[in-house]
Design an enzyme around this catalytic site. Structure first.
Site, PDB file in Angstrom:
ATOM      1  N   HIS A 218      -6.420  -1.977  10.464  1.00 21.02           N
ATOM      2  CA  HIS A 218      -5.344  -0.999  10.363  1.00 21.02           C
ATOM      3  C   HIS A 218      -4.371  -1.193  11.519  1.00 21.02           C
ATOM      4  O   HIS A 218      -4.698  -1.788  12.527  1.00 21.02           O
ATOM      5  CB  HIS A 218      -5.974   0.400  10.422  1.00 21.02           C
ATOM      6  CG  HIS A 218      -5.062   1.483  10.888  1.00 21.02           C
ATOM      7  ND1 HIS A 218      -4.905   1.801  12.224  1.00 21.02           N
ATOM      8  CD2 HIS A 218      -4.254   2.336  10.212  1.00 21.02           C
ATOM      9  CE1 HIS A 218      -4.048   2.791  12.350  1.00 21.02           C
ATOM     10  NE2 HIS A 218      -3.640   3.138  11.148  1.00 21.02           N
TER      11      HIS A 218
ATOM     12  N   LYS B 282       0.849  -1.189   0.000  1.00 20.09           N
ATOM     13  CA  LYS B 282       0.000   0.000   0.000  1.00 20.09           C
ATOM     14  C   LYS B 282       0.883   1.237   0.000  1.00 20.09           C
ATOM     15  O   LYS B 282       1.941   1.239   0.644  1.00 20.09           O
ATOM     16  CB  LYS B 282      -0.935   0.011   1.209  1.00 20.09           C
ATOM     17  CG  LYS B 282      -1.969   1.130   1.171  1.00 20.09           C
ATOM     18  CD  LYS B 282      -2.993   0.971   2.280  1.00 20.09           C
ATOM     19  CE  LYS B 282      -2.452   1.394   3.630  1.00 20.09           C
ATOM     20  NZ  LYS B 282      -3.472   1.295   4.698  1.00 20.09           N
TER      21      LYS B 282
ATOM     22  N   LYS C 174       0.821   5.856  -0.254  1.00 20.06           N
ATOM     23  CA  LYS C 174       0.052   7.068   0.012  1.00 20.06           C
ATOM     24  C   LYS C 174      -0.165   7.877  -1.260  1.00 20.06           C
ATOM     25  O   LYS C 174       0.692   7.912  -2.150  1.00 20.06           O
ATOM     26  CB  LYS C 174       0.774   7.934   1.050  1.00 20.06           C
ATOM     27  CG  LYS C 174       1.007   7.223   2.376  1.00 20.06           C
ATOM     28  CD  LYS C 174      -0.292   6.771   2.997  1.00 20.06           C
ATOM     29  CE  LYS C 174      -0.069   6.074   4.322  1.00 20.06           C
ATOM     30  NZ  LYS C 174      -1.336   5.627   4.950  1.00 20.06           N
TER      31      LYS C 174
END
Length: 382
Positions: free
Chosen positions: A315, A175, A177
């Site tokens: 998360h 992942k 940003k």
């Protein structure tokens, strides 16, 4: 009967200075908490990653309530500290709503109970969790490496190298940003990561709530051609209308929930946020939302609305959520192998293979096995 004799808390500053589209984490802290009892065993936990330490709320309100409680008010029928009873006592005289920093403060205390009880049974926390909720623990958990933050004087070459490092560690999905740079620049960053990983379906992007509705839908249109793993938290986490607008125009998976801290918040998300069963991802984090007791109720809400618990990927990127994912049979969880030390990632003995990992068999959450964290726990409990 297990008797609580003391509770200690220490704020710990995170290492490094990664930044997402809204937040620089250089000054962020985490509350490390220890429950001292009349047994030789100490329960340890923390309030996850991404907010701040909650020492004031803990010391001024919650810890005094717990230490003043009658021992039998905090224990279950077996005489162990009951996480739900500890949570209820910590929240005594607190009004409904306002699920913010106090949710993380209470979570640290509640999660430390799970660590304590697993240690008393000389078993890993995922086994304790699975038994408590009538499940068989998963042998391994799917994990993805969360990174791709913004750093000063760092460009595409450094981003590619970071992602190659995650692949070398055994992670298959990553992942990164977005939203902290102009659209054209961020699309170039996405293309660099997809090229490095080799498959867009293994790359998720995270805006961290940066966009208003026009920007969120503009970004959705720009992301469609890539076929990414998911588009995460495009707008404010409580703007359910924005979330619905994105799901209405974006066929790919949407992910959100890490900044929802209560069952009512999650209920509103599934009622009004346009989340689609079989497609979208929920990322609530027990360490930010009153602990595992509340998190399990969130899963009940999801399942009552037609969602499978395998759509849940907590998360936080740390050991506590790895045990929760294994114990509750979730779809997987986030991992921070390169950021947010000493809390992020896993001990050296937990090896990622083919994108999956098995928690160690250390009693409790195994936090004492984590490099850097072990020394802090020893100091806290000395």
């Amino acid at each position: 009967m297990t008797k609580l004799t003391a509770i200690v808390e220490r704020p710990v500053r995170l290492q490094g200075n990664p930044a997402n589209s809204l937040v620089n984490f250089a000054g962020h802290t985490v509350s490390l908490v220890a429950l001292i009892t009349d047994t030789p065993v100490v329960g340890v936990a923390f309030n996850s990653i991404g907010r701040f330490a909650q020492g004031g709320i803990l010391r001024d309100r919650m810890i005094p309530r717990l230490l003043a409680a009658a021992p039998d008010a905090l224990t279950d029928a077996a005489g162990r500290l009951d996480p739900a009873a500890v949570l209820a006592c910590a929240l005594a005289d607190e009004k409904p709503g306002g699920h913010g920093d106090r949710a993380a403060a209470a979570a640290a205390l509640e999660l430390a109970c799970w660590d304590l009880n697993a240690k008393l049974d000389d078993e890993p926390a995922y086994a304790t969790i699975a038994r408590r909720f009538g499940r068989e623990p998963a042998p391994t958990v799917a994990v993805y490496a969360a990174g791709g933050y913004y750093y000063p004087n760092s460009g595409l070459d450094e981003l590619r190298e970071e992602m190659r490092g995650y692949r070398a560690l055994g992670y298959e999905a990553v992942k990164m940003k977005i939203g902290g740079a102009p659209l054209r620049e961020d699309l170039a960053r996405i293309e660099a990561v997809v090229d490095t990983v080799g498959d867009a379906a293994r790359v998720a992007v995270d805006a961290n709530g940066r966009f208003d509705r026009p920007a969120a839908t503009q970004w959705a249109a720009a992301l469609v051609p890539y076929g990414l793993r998911w588009y995460e938290e495009p707008g404010d986490p409580l703007d359910f209308e924005l979330n619905r607008a994105v799901t209405a125009c974006y066929d790919g998976a949407l992910a959100t929930g890490e900044n929802l801290f209560s069952v009512p918040d999650v209920t509103n998300l599934v009622r009004y946020g346009g989340m689609r069963p079989g497609r979208d991802i929920f990322q609530m984090d027990a360490g930010l939302s009153y602990g595992l007791t509340e998190y399990a109720r969130m899963l009940e809400v999801l399942e009552a609305h037609g969602f499978d618990r395998r759509c849940a990927f907590p998360h936080g990127g740390h050991l506590i959520n790895l045990h929760i994912a294994a114990g509750l049979g979730l779809g997987g969880c986030e991992s921070y192998p390169g950021v947010f030390q000493p809390f992020g990632g896993y001990p050296d003995g937990c090896v990622v293979a083919d994108g999956r990992i098995q928690p160690s068999d250390a009693p409790g959450f195994g936090l004492e096995q984590k490099t850097g964290l072990a020394d802090l726990i020893a100091e806290l409990t000395a």
